[in-house]
Design a protein around this motif. Structure first.
Motif, PDB file in Angstrom:
ATOM      1  N   PHE A 246       0.850  -1.189   0.000  1.00 47.14           N
ATOM      2  CA  PHE A 246       0.000   0.000   0.000  1.00 47.14           C
ATOM      3  C   PHE A 246       0.888   1.242   0.000  1.00 47.14           C
ATOM      4  CE2 PHE A 246      -1.976  -3.525   2.244  1.00 47.14           C
ATOM      5  CZ  PHE A 246      -3.170  -3.670   1.551  1.00 47.14           C
ATOM      6  N   PRO A 247       1.618   1.462  -1.077  1.00 53.33           N
ATOM      7  CA  PRO A 247       2.632   2.524  -1.108  1.00 53.33           C
ATOM      8  C   PRO A 247       2.031   3.910  -0.881  1.00 53.33           C
ATOM      9  CG  PRO A 247       2.197   1.655  -3.314  1.00 53.33           C
ATOM     10  CD  PRO A 247       1.523   0.744  -2.364  1.00 53.33           C
ATOM     11  N   GLY A 248       2.686   4.659   0.015  1.00 50.81           N
ATOM     12  CA  GLY A 248       2.291   6.036   0.267  1.00 50.81           C
ATOM     13  C   GLY A 248       1.009   6.198   1.051  1.00 50.81           C
ATOM     14  N   MET A 249       0.457   5.130   1.597  1.00 50.95           N
ATOM     15  CA  MET A 249      -0.826   5.214   2.306  1.00 50.95           C
ATOM     16  C   MET A 249      -0.634   5.020   3.805  1.00 50.95           C
ATOM     17  SD  MET A 249      -3.249   2.855  -0.122  1.00 50.95           S
ATOM     18  CE  MET A 249      -2.785   2.608  -1.836  1.00 50.95           C
TER      19      MET A 249
ATOM     20  N   THR B  54      -7.408  11.807   1.269  1.00 52.03           N
ATOM     21  CA  THR B  54      -8.071  10.589   0.767  1.00 52.03           C
ATOM     22  C   THR B  54      -8.723   9.852   1.927  1.00 52.03           C
ATOM     23  OG1 THR B  54      -5.964   9.389   0.942  1.00 52.03           O
ATOM     24  CG2 THR B  54      -6.533  10.316  -1.219  1.00 52.03           C
ATOM     25  N   PRO B  55      -9.790  10.402   2.490  1.00 41.18           N
ATOM     26  CA  PRO B  55     -10.440   9.774   3.648  1.00 41.18           C
ATOM     27  C   PRO B  55     -11.387   8.656   3.218  1.00 41.18           C
ATOM     28  CG  PRO B  55     -11.544  11.834   3.113  1.00 41.18           C
ATOM     29  CD  PRO B  55     -10.427  11.685   2.134  1.00 41.18           C
ATOM     30  N   TYR B  56     -10.802   7.512   2.877  1.00 40.95           N
ATOM     31  CA  TYR B  56     -11.595   6.423   2.313  1.00 40.95           C
ATOM     32  C   TYR B  56     -11.658   5.235   3.269  1.00 40.95           C
ATOM     33  CZ  TYR B  56     -10.366   9.003  -1.958  1.00 40.95           C
ATOM     34  OH  TYR B  56     -10.155   9.975  -2.901  1.00 40.95           O
TER      35      TYR B  56
ATOM     36  N   GLY C 142      -6.921  -8.882   0.332  1.00 41.32           N
ATOM     37  CA  GLY C 142      -5.977  -7.787   0.506  1.00 41.32           C
ATOM     38  C   GLY C 142      -5.346  -7.351  -0.799  1.00 41.32           C
ATOM     39  N   THR C 143      -5.103  -8.296  -1.703  1.00 43.23           N
ATOM     40  CA  THR C 143      -4.541  -7.965  -3.013  1.00 43.23           C
ATOM     41  C   THR C 143      -5.533  -7.152  -3.838  1.00 43.23           C
ATOM     42  OG1 THR C 143      -3.133  -9.918  -2.999  1.00 43.23           O
ATOM     43  CG2 THR C 143      -3.609  -8.932  -5.142  1.00 43.23           C
ATOM     44  N   VAL C 144      -6.813  -7.533  -3.789  1.00 43.20           N
ATOM     45  CA  VAL C 144      -7.849  -6.751  -4.476  1.00 43.20           C
ATOM     46  C   VAL C 144      -7.894  -5.343  -3.905  1.00 43.20           C
ATOM     47  CG1 VAL C 144     -10.320  -6.549  -4.944  1.00 43.20           C
ATOM     48  CG2 VAL C 144      -9.220  -8.798  -5.018  1.00 43.20           C
ATOM     49  N   ALA C 145      -7.884  -5.251  -2.576  1.00 42.32           N
ATOM     50  CA  ALA C 145      -7.937  -3.933  -1.926  1.00 42.32           C
ATOM     51  C   ALA C 145      -6.755  -3.072  -2.332  1.00 42.32           C
ATOM     52  CB  ALA C 145      -7.973  -4.107  -0.411  1.00 42.32           C
ATOM     53  N   SER C 146      -5.569  -3.665  -2.426  1.00 45.64           N
ATOM     54  CA  SER C 146      -4.378  -2.909  -2.794  1.00 45.64           C
ATOM     55  C   SER C 146      -4.528  -2.274  -4.177  1.00 45.64           C
ATOM     56  CB  SER C 146      -3.156  -3.836  -2.781  1.00 45.64           C
ATOM     57  OG  SER C 146      -2.022  -3.173  -3.295  1.00 45.64           O
ATOM     58  N   GLU C 147      -5.002  -3.050  -5.156  1.00 49.77           N
ATOM     59  CA  GLU C 147      -5.161  -2.531  -6.513  1.00 49.77           C
ATOM     60  C   GLU C 147      -6.196  -1.404  -6.560  1.00 49.77           C
ATOM     61  OE1 GLU C 147      -5.637  -5.401  -9.649  1.00 49.77           O
ATOM     62  OE2 GLU C 147      -4.576  -6.946  -8.495  1.00 49.77           O
TER      63      GLU C 147
ATOM     64  N   VAL D 205      -6.492   6.385  -4.750  1.00 47.96           N
ATOM     65  CA  VAL D 205      -5.587   7.425  -4.265  1.00 47.96           C
ATOM     66  C   VAL D 205      -5.033   8.244  -5.430  1.00 47.96           C
ATOM     67  CG1 VAL D 205      -3.341   7.820  -3.162  1.00 47.96           C
ATOM     68  CG2 VAL D 205      -5.006   6.267  -2.111  1.00 47.96           C
ATOM     69  N   SER D 206      -4.782   7.592  -6.544  1.00 46.22           N
ATOM     70  CA  SER D 206      -4.230   8.313  -7.694  1.00 46.22           C
ATOM     71  C   SER D 206      -5.260   9.270  -8.290  1.00 46.22           C
ATOM     72  CB  SER D 206      -3.783   7.315  -8.770  1.00 46.22           C
ATOM     73  OG  SER D 206      -4.899   6.679  -9.392  1.00 46.22           O
TER      74      SER D 206
END
Length: 457
Positions: free
Chosen positions: A390-393, A423-425, A442-447, A453-454
């Motif tokens: 979860f880069p940058g989060m 990004t209040p998600y 977790g992999t689905v959530a990451s994508e 965020v982008s």
């Protein structure tokens, strides 16, 4: 004379009842007139084939997801994957998906109002902009990779649902012949985020933790030894493997059933029920008039049954959107914006037809408790799930692996929130029969989160 008086009183009572009945009808007409007018048998609004005659559904960016062509046929977005990804948010022309916009918001799409009633000649009607982003829905749909389940992301400050994907799905522009006996189509018309209950598994441990923090004074000075199983109430509560020496933060990070089962028994059934109810998991919440399904929890059994209920197993079931709202409340000091699906709506002349804004939930969790749990959920990511995913989060999360029956692969869950102000998600992912919560859901959530965020809505 007495007969005349009695008859007069009787007439007055009848008149009063008539007045009360008329007042009740007028109130119901004001509150429910739109639903009455948008009933599918109203030929002012629907064709003989049952297709809504008017109205356009768009996403938050103005991409047209469904409208009518010059022949009066309902058409959809021009990309088949986007059509599948947004099916349960938009709905199908036949009205099989009751929680889709074409059915749930038919009164708003038709142009109904109290003064003119329902009037939708061919092609007329309102435009309803949904809060979802079709692009993000497509990312989630691709990430699910054909697996059944749901993905939800919402802004816990504004209530806007950014992503709402339910699978299995189909192309509404070319609906297939669906065999009700075919397991591949099981629940295809159900919006799994809003309208389906599932066993929560270990993501429910966050609620047990909340109760323990507030009712067990020495919780943070305790330690446990997990050998892989513990006897509670004459039977065992098992873990996938022996976790060894644990404090409460470790127990949450490795999701130890033994520790949380013991805590649930110590807290007792009444306390567990109280905190579950306060978390909103047994209530039905309204998403612009679409009611979520109510969760069901049973903490009234013996100690072993109570222990399993405290780790999210047993007879526990809940609706995913209710847990997503609870995650928003944990992130936001105890209360969060209630999820909403309509961003705005306009007449065919461009005039706004309603005001849509954030409504705060009631208090679902104490603010100090929420802050403590948020830090512990962030530790889960650092110690167990991997921050590099979860880069940058600044992400706080809890995984879950829910046993759903003998000889069946468990359901995989991943839920939590971002603490970034920009990004209040809050989010939730359910992959039915997916296996590992962190590895699969977790992999689905990451994508999905990286895409959200982008975009920075």
């Amino acid at each position: 004379m007495r007969k005349i008086e009695k008859r007069g009183i009787f007439c007055l009572i009848l008149a009063a009842l008539l007045g009360l009945g008329l007042a009740f009808f007028c109130l119901q007409f004001v509150l429910d007139g739109g639903d009455w007018a948008s009933y599918p048998y109203n030929r002012h609004l629907y064709s003989n084939e049952g297709v809504l005659r008017g109205g356009t559904v768009l996403d938050r960016d103005g991409d047209v997801l469904s409208t009518l062509d010059e022949n009066g046929d309902r058409v959809y977005y021009d990309d088949v994957d986007v059509r599948r990804a947004t099916l349960h948010a938009v709905g199908d022309a036949a009205g099989n998906i009751g929680a889709g916009a074409l059915t749930a918001f038919a009164d708003k799409l038709s142009g109904y109002n109290l003064l003119t009633g329902a009037y939708a000649p061919l092609g007329a009607g309102n435009s309803v902009y949904l809060t979802i982003d079709a692009y993000l829905n497509n990312i989630a749909y691709q990430a699910m990779n054909g697996m059944s389940g749901t993905v939800g992301v919402y802004n816990y400050k504004t209530g806007e649902i950014l992503c709402m994907v339910s699978t299995p799905t189909f192309d509404p522009a070319n609906p297939p012949e669906i065999d009700a006996e075919d397991p591949a189509w099981e629940g295809v018309y159900v919006n799994r985020l809003l309208s389906a209950n599932s066993i929560p598994g270990s993501i429910f441990k966050v609620v047990t933790l909340s109760a323990a923090i507030e009712n067990i004074p020495d919780l943070f000075s305790r330690s446990w030894t997990c050998t892989g199983s513990v006897e509670i109430g004459g039977d065992v509560v098992t873990c996938p493997y022996a976790h060894g020496e644990l404090d409460i933060e470790d127990a949450l990070a490795v999701s130890c059933n033994g520790v949380f089962g013991q805590l649930a028994v110590e807290l007792g059934g009444e306390t567990m029920q109280q905190y579950t109810d306060e978390a909103g998991l047994t209530a039905s919440i309204s998403v612009d008039g679409i009611q979520s399904s109510k969760g069901h929890f049973n903490f009234a059994g013996n100690d072993n049954q109570l222990a399993w209920a405290g780790v999210g197993q047993g007879e526990d079931t809940m609706c995913p959107i209710n847990m997503m709202l609870y995650m928003g409340a944990v992130a936001n000091g105890g209360r969060a914006a209630e999820p909403r699906l309509i961003d705005s709506s306009f007449t065919s002349f461009g005039l706004p037809t309603g005001l849509y804004f954030a409504h705060k939930s009631g208090r679902l969790i104490d603010a100090d408790t929420a802050s403590t749990i948020a830090d512990m959920m962030h530790n889960n990511v650092i110690e167990t799930y991997g921050q590099e995913r979860f880069p940058g989060m600044d992400i706080c999360a809890k995984s879950g692996t829910a046993e759903v029956g003998p000889d069946q692969t468990p359901n995989a869950w991943f839920t939590g929130f971002l603490r970034d102000e920009s990004t209040p998600y809050a989010f939730i992912v359910l992959v039915e029969n997916g296996g590992g919560g962190s590895s699969v859901a977790g992999t689905v959530a990451s994508e999905v989160l990286q895409a959200a965020v982008s975009r920075a809505y």
